[in-house]
Design an enzyme around this catalytic site. Structure first.
Site, mmCIF file in Angstrom:
data_model
loop_
_atom_site.group_PDB
_atom_site.id
_atom_site.type_symbol
_atom_site.label_atom_id
_atom_site.label_comp_id
_atom_site.label_asym_id
_atom_site.label_seq_id
_atom_site.Cartn_x
_atom_site.Cartn_y
_atom_site.Cartn_z
ATOM 1 N N SER A 12 21.312 -0.196 -70.252
ATOM 2 C CA SER A 12 20.397 -0.669 -71.300
ATOM 3 C C SER A 12 19.976 0.459 -72.232
ATOM 4 O O SER A 12 18.864 0.449 -72.751
ATOM 5 C CB SER A 12 19.149 -1.279 -70.653
ATOM 6 O OG SER A 12 18.523 -0.289 -69.827
ATOM 7 N N ASN A 14 20.942 2.907 -75.710
ATOM 8 C CA ASN A 14 21.109 2.589 -77.116
ATOM 9 C C ASN A 14 22.274 1.616 -77.340
ATOM 10 O O ASN A 14 22.126 0.551 -77.947
ATOM 11 C CB ASN A 14 21.325 3.922 -77.851
ATOM 12 C CG ASN A 14 21.317 3.805 -79.348
ATOM 13 O OD1 ASN A 14 22.219 4.304 -80.004
ATOM 14 N ND2 ASN A 14 20.316 3.164 -79.919
ATOM 15 N N GLY A 16 24.086 -0.047 -74.943
ATOM 16 C CA GLY A 16 23.957 -1.231 -74.102
ATOM 17 C C GLY A 16 23.030 -2.269 -74.713
ATOM 18 O O GLY A 16 23.309 -3.476 -74.684
ATOM 19 N N LYS A 206 38.068 11.643 -78.799
ATOM 20 C CA LYS A 206 37.478 11.824 -80.131
ATOM 21 C C LYS A 206 36.171 12.605 -80.054
ATOM 22 O O LYS A 206 35.773 13.253 -81.026
ATOM 23 C CB LYS A 206 37.298 10.478 -80.825
ATOM 24 C CG LYS A 206 36.525 9.434 -80.027
ATOM 25 C CD LYS A 206 35.065 9.408 -80.365
ATOM 26 C CE LYS A 206 34.323 8.454 -79.466
ATOM 27 N NZ LYS A 206 32.905 8.313 -79.827
ATOM 28 N N ASN A 271 27.730 13.987 -80.849
ATOM 29 C CA ASN A 271 28.508 15.192 -80.545
ATOM 30 C C ASN A 271 28.620 16.088 -81.780
ATOM 31 O O ASN A 271 28.528 17.309 -81.683
ATOM 32 C CB ASN A 271 29.902 14.808 -80.037
ATOM 33 C CG ASN A 271 29.862 14.219 -78.647
ATOM 34 O OD1 ASN A 271 29.779 14.926 -77.662
ATOM 35 N ND2 ASN A 271 29.882 12.892 -78.565
#
Length: 363
Positions: A12, A14, A16, A206, A271
Site C-alpha cells: 500500500s 505510493n 500500490g 532501467k 533514482n
C-alpha cells in the site's frame, strides 16, 4: 478460477495505492470480479491513529498517496494472511526485499489455484550472488504462476489519471486476458506480451541507467550527454537480456516496459533525483535515501551491485561500461565526473554487432 474473482493487493505504498484506484474501480464495475478488494497495509501510527483505520474511514492513504481518494470497495487489512487467504489474484507491490518473508507467511495459506502478478521493479539476490527475478521467487515459494506488470508509470501521474501505457508479461493467454481486464482503464492502457522475463528485467535495469542520468544532471552536462547515457543504457539492457535471458524478443524493448519506462525514469524517477543529489550534496546514497524518500527504498544502486556481480563472473564488465561505471560510482570506487571517460569508448561506438541481428526478426 472462481466465478467471481477475488483480488488482493499486497502492499500500500505510493505505487500500490495508485494501482488500487484502478483495480478497485474495475472490480466494482466488472461482473467477473468480486467487488471487495483487500489491500494489505503495514500498520503504522499517523498522528496517533492506525493507518488502516484512516484508509478505511477516509478512503485515503494519507502517508503514501495524500490527496487521492481510493474506491470505497478497497479495504485496508493489517494482517497479510487475512488479506490474501481468499484471493484468486494476488497483486504484489512491495519493496522487493520483503518478498521472501511474505512468501513464507503465505505458503499454504492461499488458494492453490490462485495466480500472482508482480508490479515490483527490482531483483533479489540469488543464492551465491547475482539476481533472482521476483516473479520466479513468488512462483518457486508459493507454487503458483506469476505474471509481471511494468511500464512508464510514475505513481502520482497514474493516480492523477494522466494517460499512460503499461506492459503485462504473461506466458498464459487465459490469465493474460483476466489481468488485462483488471488493470485496463481509459487512462491506463495495457499491452500483454508473453516475454515475461524480459519485461521484468527491463523494469529493474532501467533503475541503473536512471542513476547515470541523475549523475549527468548533477554534473550539469546537458541534454545531449543525458540522451547518450539513456541510449547506451538501452543498448546495455538489450545486451544483458540477450546474455542472461536468451530467447527474448527485441520488440519487448519497444513496449512501455522498455524504452518508455527508461525515458520516464531518467527524467522523473527517484533514482534519478537521489543520484543528482548525490553529486551536488556530497552526501552518501544512504543519507539521501532517508532524507528524500519518505521511507521508500532506492532500487538502482543495489540492482547495479548484483548486475555487476553477474558481469564480473562472466568477464563481461568491459562490454557493459555504463552499468559498471554506475556501480563503481555508487560504491565510491569512482567519482561521478569519471562517468563520461568510462563510456567514451563504449563498445557500441566500436562494434556494430553488439545487438545480435537475429532479434530483428522479432520486430
Amino acid at each position: 478460477m472462481a466465478d467471481k474473482v477475488n483480488v488482493c493487493i499486497v502492499g500500500s505504498g505510493n505505487w500500490g495505492s495508485a494501482i488500487a484506484k484502478i483495480v478497485g474501480a474495475n472490480a466494482a464495475a466488472l461482473p467477473e470480479f468480486e467487488e471487495r478488494v483487500t489491500m494489505f497495509v503495514y500498520e503504522e501510527l499517523i498522528d496517533g491513529k492506525k493507518l488502516t483505520e484512516i484508509i478505511n474511514e477516509t478512503h485515503e492513504n494519507v502517508k503514501y498517496l495524500k490527496g487521492h481518494k481510493l474506491p470505497p470497495n478497497v479495504v485496508a487489512v493489517p494482517d497479510l494472511v487475512e488479506a490474501a487467504k481468499n484471493a484468486d489474484i494476488l497483486i504484489f507491490v512491495v519493496p522487493h526485499q520483503f518478498i521472501p518473508n511474505f512468501c513464507k507467511q503465505l505458503l499454504g495459506k492461499i488458494k492453490p489455484n490462485a495466480i500472482a502478478i508482480s508490479l515490483i521493479k527490482g531483483f533479489d539476490k540469488a543464492e551465491g550472488g547475482g539476481i533472482d527475478l521476483i516473479s520466479h521467487i513468488i512462483t518457486r515459494h508459493l507454487k503458483i504462476p506469476c505474471a509481471v506488470l511494468m511500464g512508464a508509470n510514475l505513481a502520482n501521474e497514474v493516480a492523477e489519471g494522466n494517460f499512460c501505457e503499461t506492459t503485462i508479461g504473461c506466458t498464459d493467454k487465459k490469465y493474460g486476458k483476466v489481468l488485462r481486464d483488471l488493470f485496463q482503464a481509459n487512462h491506463f492502457r495495457v499491452v500483454v506480451v508473453d516475454d515475461a522475463d524480459a519485461v521484468e528485467v527491463c523494469g529493474a535495469l532501467k533503475n541503473i541507467v536512471a542513476c547515470g542520468a541523475g549523475f549527468v544532471d548533477g554534473l550539469k552536462l546537458g541534454d545531449n550527454t543525458k540522451a547518450a547515457v539513456i541510449r547506451l543504457g538501452l543498448m546495455e539492457m538489450i545486451r544483458f537480456v540477450d546474455v542472461f535471458y536468451p530467447g527474448s524478443k527485441l520488440s519487448t524493448f519497444f513496449e512501455s516496459c522498455g524504452v518508455a519506462d527508461l525515458i520516464t525514469t531518467c527524467y522523473g524517477g527517484r533514482n534519478r533525483r537521489v543520484s543528482e543529489a548525490f553529486v551536488t550534496s556530497g552526501k552518501t546514497i544512504e543519507e539521501l535515501e532517508k532524507e528524500m524518500l519518505n521511507g521508500q527504498k532506492l532500487q538502482g544502486p543495489p540492482t547495479a551491485e548484483e548486475v555487476n556481480y553477474m558481469l564480473k563472473n562472466k568477464g563481461l564488465e568491459d562490454k557493459f561500461p555504463l552499468f559498471t561505471a554506475i556501480h563503481k560510482i555508487c560504491t565510491n570506487q569512482l567519482k561521478p565526473n569519471d562517468l563520461i571517460d568510462c563510456i567514451r569508448n563504449h563498445p557500441e561506438h566500436m562494434d556494430t554487432s553488439i545487438m545480435p541481428s537475429p532479434k530483428l526478426q522479432n520486430l
